[in-house]
Design an enzyme around this catalytic site. Structure first.
Site, PDB file in Angstrom:
ATOM      1  N   SER A 218     -76.332 -50.773  70.644  1.00 25.73           N
ATOM      2  CA  SER A 218     -75.433 -49.349  71.145  1.00 25.73           C
ATOM      3  C   SER A 218     -76.430 -48.747  71.628  1.00 25.73           C
ATOM      4  CB  SER A 218     -73.934 -49.326  69.518  1.00 25.73           C
ATOM      5  OG  SER A 218     -72.844 -48.386  70.788  1.00 25.73           O
ATOM      6  N   GLU A 338     -66.645 -55.847  74.163  1.00 22.10           N
ATOM      7  CA  GLU A 338     -66.623 -54.926  73.327  1.00 22.10           C
ATOM      8  C   GLU A 338     -66.048 -53.702  73.574  1.00 22.10           C
ATOM      9  OE1 GLU A 338     -70.569 -53.482  72.227  1.00 22.10           O
ATOM     10  OE2 GLU A 338     -71.650 -55.448  74.259  1.00 22.10           O
ATOM     11  N   HIS A 436     -67.922 -55.394  70.060  1.00 26.49           N
ATOM     12  CA  HIS A 436     -68.656 -53.645  70.176  1.00 26.49           C
ATOM     13  C   HIS A 436     -68.859 -53.920  67.814  1.00 26.49           C
ATOM     14  CE1 HIS A 436     -71.364 -51.021  71.522  1.00 26.49           C
ATOM     15  NE2 HIS A 436     -70.878 -49.934  70.384  1.00 26.49           N
TER      16      HIS A 436
END
Length: 523
Positions: A218, A338, A436
């Site tokens: 991320s 995600e 995610h």
């Protein structure tokens, strides 16, 4: 001698001693820089001065003061009136290392941690982890990032670190005072200093300074991407892994300056009294930033690394990959779904009408309405929530990773390896699908920590063994392949992508139609 302690390590700055636990030596809370508060605020980091005696490196150091994480028009930590859903939100935050942690938040935050299986001279590959949380929140002080599994199973040295976040790390104040000329990328300069520390000291921890891999997820992946475009970082690492965090483009200088001017106006600060930026309580500056930055960009934080012409000269991977890091092998990929991580906190989740989902897409993606119509045709059986999720996931994470991989591949100087994580979370009847951050526990081997998200079972264990080994193999040699996993490089000819699920499979050009849509509409 206390058998729970590590050998004493001699560094240039002084002696230190960690713990012997989990069949590894763990050194936590090693200071690599001086406090970033006071006269050091908004300035480049200063290396830690030497200390006397033996430093007990057994507890995590302070974490950086935190901003607000927002992505896709949603607050990542939003809660709803559902205890089970809130429990899963908390578990996802835990899994990504973004939950509350038992450390202090302080401007004295430049600390790192080392996990190693030996303090000898075996020259183990070094893997330096950069935590997620955008550029606003996060910390290395999380059990999710404990490197013990990797160091004992794969024989690598794992380094995790803290650096300045939010306004403290990325508020562009160069036009207010020349002393703040590097403020827009101060947090990145912290990471560069930590990598310099690795070069200077990691051999004493059994690591090889000539074989350093930077990896992150991320925001951590975006940090890796930015480092590849920073001249001062070159030579400090030799391989790179980007997990759900491409940064083909970063914050334009104009947007960075606009937010800083809005902050200054609210605080009553001009060039004539710019020293107030160092005198005010930091939380006051953070508060004002939270009030002004999202109206500038509703999608995500604007207080993030910028092309400042000093430390970052160009966008990292658009229109082309950075020449300085052309010889750095890259492993890059995303999770299939995600945005479920962020949308689950929306009260509309799974109950969107088509109009609501379409409006959400249009609000946060430049071609959101057009994309929604296209994806609705591609996914005729999907509910509006999952059509929206697919649009946002691809626009926010997946296609940017494709751009990065293809830019890198076109250099023909070092290989690129592409993956996608399709393994589904067991939580909430699998409605999160592959959210995610789901790959983090598989890479670190810490799946037991995330059992609210990942059900026990042989498929989970097999995937952990394969993925942690692939990441470590890449750190060793620049190629993630093994006898059990033949993983060819990604090229624009066949676009070979490793799909991690049960079973694992290699696919050429997955989601071809989606890729062609974004190729025509992304920039």
């Amino acid at each position: 001698m206390n058998m729970n302690l590590s050998p004493i390590i001699n560094t240039v700055a002084g002696k230190l001693q960690g713990k012997a636990e989990n069949d590894c030596f763990n050194f936590k809370g090693i200071p690599y820089g001086e406090s970033t508060g006071g006269v050091n605020r908004f300035k480049p980091p200063v290396p830690k001065a030497p200390w006397q005696g033996v430093l007990e490196a057994v507890n995590y150091g302070n974490s950086a003061p935190q901003g607000i994480l927002k992505m896709g028009g949603a607050n990542a930590a939003a809660k709803v009136d559902n205890a089970e859903v809130n429990g899963v939100i908390q578990a996802m935050l835990d899994l990504a290392g973004l939950s509350a942690i038992p450390v202090q938040f302080d401007e004295d935050c430049l600390y790192l941690n080392v996990f190693t299986s030996g303090t000898d001279n075996k020259k183990r590959p070094v893997m330096v982890w950069l935590h997620g949380g955008g550029f606003s929140v996060g910390s290395s002080a999380s059990v999710a990032f404990d490197g013990s599994f990797l160091c004992k199973k794969e024989g690598v040295v794992v380094v995790t670190l803290n650096h300045r976040l939010g306004a403290a790390g990325f508020l562009n104040l160069g036009e207010f005072d020349e002393a703040f000329a590097d403020a827009a990328n101060a947090g990145m300069l912290d990471i560069v200093l930590a990598l310099k520390w690795v070069q200077q000291h990691i051999a004493a921890f059994g690591g090889d300074p000539g074989n350093v891999t930077i990896f992150g997820q991320s925001g951590g992946g975006r940090k890796v991407s930015v480092l590849m475009a920073m001249p001062e970082a070159q030579g400090l690492f030799h391989k790179a892994i980007v997990q759900s965090g491409s940064a083909e483009r970063i914050i334009p200088l104009a947007a960075s300056k606009k937010v800083s001017q809005l902050v200054a106006d609210k605080l009553g600060i001009t060039k004539d009294n710019a020293s107030k930026f160092q005198e005010l309580p930091l939380y006051e500056i953070f508060k004002v930033v939270s009030e002004v930055e999202f109206p500038v960009n509703n999608f995500s934080s604007v207080v993030a690394p910028a092309v400042d012409g000093r430390n970052v000269l160009t966008d990292p991977f658009y229109p082309k990959a950075p020449a300085d890091s052309a010889n750095i092998p890259l492993l890059i990929g995303t999770d299939l779904n995600e945005m479920t991580t962020f949308l689950i906190g929306n009260p509309l989740w799974l109950n969107y009408s088509e109009e609501q989902a379409r409006q959400h897409a249009a609000r946060v993606v430049k071609v959101g309405d057009k994309a929604y119509s296209f994806y609705k045709q591609l996914l005729p059986d999907a509910s509006p929530a999952y059509v929206l999720e697919a649009v946002l996931s691809d626009a926010t994470y997946w296609y940017g990773s494709v751009v990065t991989a293809e830019s890198k591949s076109k250099q023909q100087a070092a290989p690129v390896f592409m993956y996608r994580m399709d393994y589904q979370s067991s939580a909430l009847g699998k409605c999160l699908k592959s959210p995610h951050g789901i790959e983090i526990p598989f890479v670190f081997g810490n799946t037991e920590f995330g059992e609210e998200i990942l059900a026990k079972g042989p498929s989970r264990d097999r995937l952990t063994a394969v993925m942690s080994n692939a990441w470590a193999n890449f750190a060793r040699s620049g190629n993630p392949s093994s006898a059990q996993l033949q993983w060819p490089a990604y090229t624009t000819t066949d676009r070979k992508t490793m799909i991690f699920n049960d079973p694992i499979e290699l696919v050429n050009d997955p989601e071809h139609e989606r890729r062609m849509f974004w190729e025509a509409n992304y920039f």
